[in-house]
Structure formats: C-alpha cells, structure tokens
Design a protein around this motif. Structure first.
Motif, mmCIF file in Angstrom:
data_model
loop_
_atom_site.group_PDB
_atom_site.id
_atom_site.type_symbol
_atom_site.label_atom_id
_atom_site.label_comp_id
_atom_site.label_asym_id
_atom_site.label_seq_id
_atom_site.Cartn_x
_atom_site.Cartn_y
_atom_site.Cartn_z
ATOM 1 N N VAL A 144 11.537 0.098 -6.473
ATOM 2 C CA VAL A 144 10.906 -1.415 -6.532
ATOM 3 C C VAL A 144 10.800 -2.000 -7.467
ATOM 4 O O VAL A 144 10.699 -4.350 -7.536
ATOM 5 N N GLY A 145 10.198 -2.324 -8.727
ATOM 6 C CA GLY A 145 9.570 -3.048 -9.754
ATOM 7 C C GLY A 145 7.863 -2.162 -9.580
ATOM 8 O O GLY A 145 7.736 -3.327 -8.981
ATOM 9 N N ILE A 146 7.314 -2.567 -10.270
ATOM 10 C CA ILE A 146 5.773 -2.445 -9.910
ATOM 11 C C ILE A 146 5.161 -4.058 -10.003
ATOM 12 O O ILE A 146 3.998 -3.578 -9.280
ATOM 13 N N PHE A 147 5.294 -5.057 -10.290
ATOM 14 C CA PHE A 147 4.772 -6.354 -10.549
ATOM 15 C C PHE A 147 5.024 -6.895 -9.297
ATOM 16 O O PHE A 147 4.181 -7.453 -8.426
ATOM 17 N N LYS A 148 6.446 -6.363 -8.859
ATOM 18 C CA LYS A 148 6.549 -7.324 -7.123
ATOM 19 C C LYS A 148 6.020 -6.417 -6.141
ATOM 20 O O LYS A 148 5.945 -6.612 -5.101
ATOM 21 N N LYS A 149 5.857 -5.433 -6.687
ATOM 22 C CA LYS A 149 4.583 -4.264 -5.671
ATOM 23 C C LYS A 149 3.611 -4.372 -5.741
ATOM 24 O O LYS A 149 3.056 -4.501 -4.468
ATOM 25 N N LEU A 150 2.800 -4.862 -6.582
ATOM 26 C CA LEU A 150 1.726 -5.586 -6.770
ATOM 27 C C LEU A 150 1.472 -6.884 -5.886
ATOM 28 O O LEU A 150 0.687 -6.869 -5.188
ATOM 29 N N LYS A 151 2.331 -7.422 -6.135
ATOM 30 C CA LYS A 151 2.269 -8.531 -5.464
ATOM 31 C C LYS A 151 2.595 -8.380 -4.674
ATOM 32 O O LYS A 151 2.212 -9.326 -3.341
ATOM 33 N N ASN A 152 3.331 -8.083 -3.478
ATOM 34 C CA ASN A 152 3.494 -7.742 -1.838
ATOM 35 C C ASN A 152 2.923 -6.379 -1.751
ATOM 36 O O ASN A 152 1.797 -7.626 -0.349
ATOM 37 N N PHE A 154 -0.514 -6.366 -2.428
ATOM 38 C CA PHE A 154 -1.407 -7.420 -2.354
ATOM 39 C C PHE A 154 -1.740 -8.956 -1.873
ATOM 40 O O PHE A 154 -3.327 -9.619 -2.216
ATOM 41 N N GLN A 155 -0.765 -9.139 -1.525
ATOM 42 C CA GLN A 155 -0.387 -11.273 -1.640
ATOM 43 C C GLN A 155 -0.201 -11.467 -2.170
ATOM 44 O O GLN A 155 -1.387 -12.941 -2.584
ATOM 45 N N LEU A 156 -0.486 -11.888 -3.815
ATOM 46 C CA LEU A 156 -1.529 -12.638 -4.583
ATOM 47 C C LEU A 156 0.210 -13.962 -4.805
ATOM 48 O O LEU A 156 1.232 -13.344 -4.361
ATOM 49 N N ALA A 157 -0.094 -14.534 -5.763
ATOM 50 C CA ALA A 157 0.561 -15.782 -5.544
ATOM 51 C C ALA A 157 1.536 -15.059 -6.489
ATOM 52 O O ALA A 157 3.283 -16.114 -5.471
ATOM 53 N N ASP A 158 2.120 -14.802 -7.899
ATOM 54 C CA ASP A 158 3.362 -14.252 -7.953
ATOM 55 C C ASP A 158 2.864 -13.214 -8.682
ATOM 56 O O ASP A 158 2.027 -11.985 -8.449
ATOM 57 N N GLU A 159 4.331 -12.879 -9.837
ATOM 58 C CA GLU A 159 3.683 -11.873 -10.564
ATOM 59 C C GLU A 159 3.103 -11.517 -11.490
ATOM 60 O O GLU A 159 2.653 -10.624 -12.008
ATOM 61 N N ARG A 160 3.048 -12.917 -12.005
ATOM 62 C CA ARG A 160 1.903 -12.121 -13.566
ATOM 63 C C ARG A 160 0.729 -12.560 -13.144
ATOM 64 O O ARG A 160 -0.042 -12.264 -14.074
ATOM 65 N N GLN A 161 0.201 -12.823 -11.967
ATOM 66 C CA GLN A 161 -1.121 -13.031 -11.498
ATOM 67 C C GLN A 161 -1.098 -11.552 -10.909
ATOM 68 O O GLN A 161 -2.304 -11.294 -11.171
ATOM 69 N N LYS A 170 -8.345 -0.263 -12.501
ATOM 70 C CA LYS A 170 -9.095 -0.589 -11.018
ATOM 71 C C LYS A 170 -8.148 -0.558 -9.443
ATOM 72 O O LYS A 170 -8.163 -1.451 -9.018
ATOM 73 N N LEU A 171 -6.540 -1.175 -10.181
ATOM 74 C CA LEU A 171 -5.723 -1.189 -9.578
ATOM 75 C C LEU A 171 -4.728 -0.086 -8.956
ATOM 76 O O LEU A 171 -3.976 -0.185 -9.604
ATOM 77 N N THR A 172 -4.926 -0.290 -7.389
ATOM 78 C CA THR A 172 -3.966 0.794 -7.399
ATOM 79 C C THR A 172 -2.948 0.407 -5.496
ATOM 80 O O THR A 172 -3.942 0.251 -4.891
ATOM 81 N N THR A 173 -2.042 1.001 -5.395
ATOM 82 C CA THR A 173 -1.468 0.666 -3.855
ATOM 83 C C THR A 173 -1.831 2.175 -2.561
ATOM 84 O O THR A 173 -1.388 1.663 -2.309
ATOM 85 N N ASP A 174 -2.105 3.326 -3.688
ATOM 86 C CA ASP A 174 -2.791 4.121 -3.057
ATOM 87 C C ASP A 174 -4.233 4.483 -3.667
ATOM 88 O O ASP A 174 -4.427 5.729 -4.175
ATOM 89 N N THR A 175 -5.303 4.468 -3.105
ATOM 90 C CA THR A 175 -6.341 4.743 -3.525
ATOM 91 C C THR A 175 -6.671 6.274 -2.565
ATOM 92 O O THR A 175 -7.931 6.400 -3.689
#
Length: 346
Positions: A144-152, A154-161, A170-175
């Motif tokens: 899926v792509g790491i930046f895209k997955k994190l954006k979705n 954590f509901q971030l504004a875009d992939e740069r964020q 300390k950022l993970t999608t599976d704590t």
C-alpha cells in the motif's frame, strides 16, 4: 617497504571514491613518488578483485568492484525476518567489524519486519551490495505504501505530514506488535537512509538535515535503502543512548524534529497552526530538539506557540533548538524572556 605499500593502498582505498579519474596523480603527489609506481599498486588491487578500471588514457577511471546479490521473497504468515537474515543475508556479507554487522542486522530485520506486518504486499525484493568501502541494503515491497498507510491510519492532512510524524519516532499502526521506533533508530544508525514511496522521497544522512523530495515518478509500494561505511565506529548502543535523554532508564525519551519536513514548498513558518503541526505527538518525549537547518525566517506567532504557549502547558517537556540563525535565536530569546522562562540551550 611493506609498511609503505600498506600506507599507499590505504590512501588509495580511502580516496578512490572522490578521485576515480585522478587517483594516480593525487596519490603520487601525496607520497612524492612517480605515477608509474602508483599504477603498479593499482594493478595489484585490480588483480585482487578490489577495484576495476574502465576506459583508457585520459578517460581511464577506477572504481571499487561491487558485489551484488538479489533475493525475492514471497510474504507468507510463517515468514520471519530473522530467518531471512540468517539464511540469506548474513552468509553473503563480507567479513565486517562487529558494530557494522550488528547495525546491518538491526536495520534489515526492522525494515523487513515492516514489510511482513504492515505493507500488505505479497512479495518483497532484497538487494545487498558491497565493496571495500560500504554496505548497501535495499528492501522493496509492492504494498500500500508506507506514507499513504500512515496518512490514512492517522487521518493526516497529506503524505508529507506522515513523513514528519514518522521522523519523530514512536509512530506505528500496530501498537500491539510495534513501538514505532524501528525506522527512527535505523535512520540514525546508517550513514544514508531513504524511503521512496508514492510521489515522495524521504532521506536522512549522517551529519545532514532530513529532507523530502518530490519524485518524478510514482512508486507503487515502498523502497527502503540503507548505506553504511565499513569503517564506521557507530554502534547500535551508542545510537540508542543518544536518544535516551537525561534519564538513566534508557527509554526512548528524546527526539529531533527537522523543521524543513514541516515546511511546504513556497511557505514560511509563521502561523500557530504550523507550530501545532510540528508539536503533534511530542508529548510522548521528555526532550524535543527542533532543528532549524535551512529555515531562514519564522514568524512571531510560530515561535510563541512553541516556546511560550506549549511550554507553559507542558512544563515537564524540555524543548531546545539547534542550527537556528541569529535572527531566529533572538526571537526565541525575546519570547522566552518576556514570559519569564529559562532560555533553552541551543
């Protein structure tokens, strides 16, 4: 004579990368010997398979002979990163110093584990390259792509964020399985670390500021590249210790935030909303170091939000700064001085 030969060969190996075309005269001048004498030493390196030559005459160029291996792995539920390291990677690496071997082990297993647990990719490609100077490991997936997955996630504004947040650690999608520390520490252990995913290329180099480049082509998936000098003195422990803050519990308590990662093209750091973007999740740390490299101007509201408002609301978090120009330092000191707080070390 052997000592002199060893010194010449060591000089050649140390300087060849910067002088591929003029290594002979550069070395001859350094040791005050003839070009032909240095040519003989280069021929011995060629015969040993350490370097190779291309072209002739003025176009003759010398480079280190690289050894490359390519592995392709199918991602299955029972696949583990240590299995791949022990069966595939470790056996083909040259003899390395213990600290370099440990860093390669840590970096590879962390990045390949991300592929297994997070990428949703059906397969992965591993490339291992090395020569006399450095080790390069590349891990590629088609998920899926790491930046895209994190954006979705954590509901971030875009992939740069997403890159900005990822760079803090300390950022993970599976704590339940991850602490979110793998990429942060891996990027600091290697001399060069990069992630290419979607339309963005994130890069961190030792001694340089982190940066983001808009790629010309879209990459479907994620490609992580790690490079380290075989002569590096860095260790896994020294990198961990440098981010333990002032405490003695050896926890990951200190983070660096490169402000260039939060500065979008054509904008200046002037608003409170930009400051809040920088400060997002830093409450997870005890010490926060803001890196102002390549930041020429900031607004008063931006600095006030960080060094007065946020620090008043979070008195237990130490916020410091590095690489700020004279004008920015003066603004920070003015804001802090007017609030009666201590000026942070820069």
């Amino acid at each position: 004579m052997n000592k002199r030969k060893d010194e010449i060969l060591k000089f050649v190996i140390s300087n060849l990368k910067e002088h591929p075309r003029d290594i002979i005269p550069v070395t001859a001048e350094h040791f005050m010997v003839t070009n032909s004498a240095i040519s003989q030493h280069l021929r011995s390196l060629i015969q040993q398979g350490q370097i190779e030559a291309t072209g002739s005459g003025r176009n003759r160029s010398f480079t280190f002979k690289k050894t490359s291996y390519l592995f392709e792995e199918v991602i299955t539920p029972d696949l583990h990163e240590d299995q791949i390291w022990n069966a595939r990677i470790k056996p083909i690496l040259p003899e390395l110093k213990e600290n370099i071997s440990n860093i390669c082990h840590y970096g590879f297993t962390e990045m390949f584990n991300n592929v297994i647990d997070h990428s949703d990719s059906k397969d992965a490609k591993i490339i291992v390259e090395f020569d006399q100077i450095e080790i390069k490991i590349t891990v590629t997936d088609h998920g899926v792509g790491i930046f895209k997955k994190l954006k979705n996630e954590f509901q971030l504004a875009d992939e740069r964020q997403a890159i900005l947040e990822l760079s803090k650690g300390k950022l993970t999608t599976d704590t339940s399985k991850h602490s979110g520390e793998g990429i942060f520490f891996t990027s600091r252990m290697f001399d060069h670390f990069s992630i290419y995913s979607g339309e963005l290329f994130f890069m961190y180099r030792e001694g340089k500021n982190a940066g983001v480049i808009s790629a010309q082509n879209t990459f479907e998936g994620t490609q992580v590249t790690m490079i380290i000098s075989r002569n590096s003195e860095r260790t896994v422990t020294s990198v961990f210790d440098s981010f333990a803050g002032e405490s003695e519990d050896y926890l990951f308590n200190k983070t660096f935030v490169a402000l260039t990662l939060s500065q979008y093209e054509g904008e200046q750091m002037v608003s409170r909303s930009q400051a809040k973007r920088v400060l997002n999740r830093v409450e997870n740390f005890k010490t926060v170091v803001l890196d102002f490299t390549n930041i020429d101007f900031v607004g008063r509201a931006f600095i006030d939000e960080i060094f007065r408002v946020y620090r008043n609301e979070h008195p237990n978090i130490v916020i410091t700064h590095v690489n700020a120009n004279k004008a920015i330092v003066g603004l920070i000191e003015s804001i802090i001085g007017s609030s009666g707080q201590m000026v942070p070390n820069s």
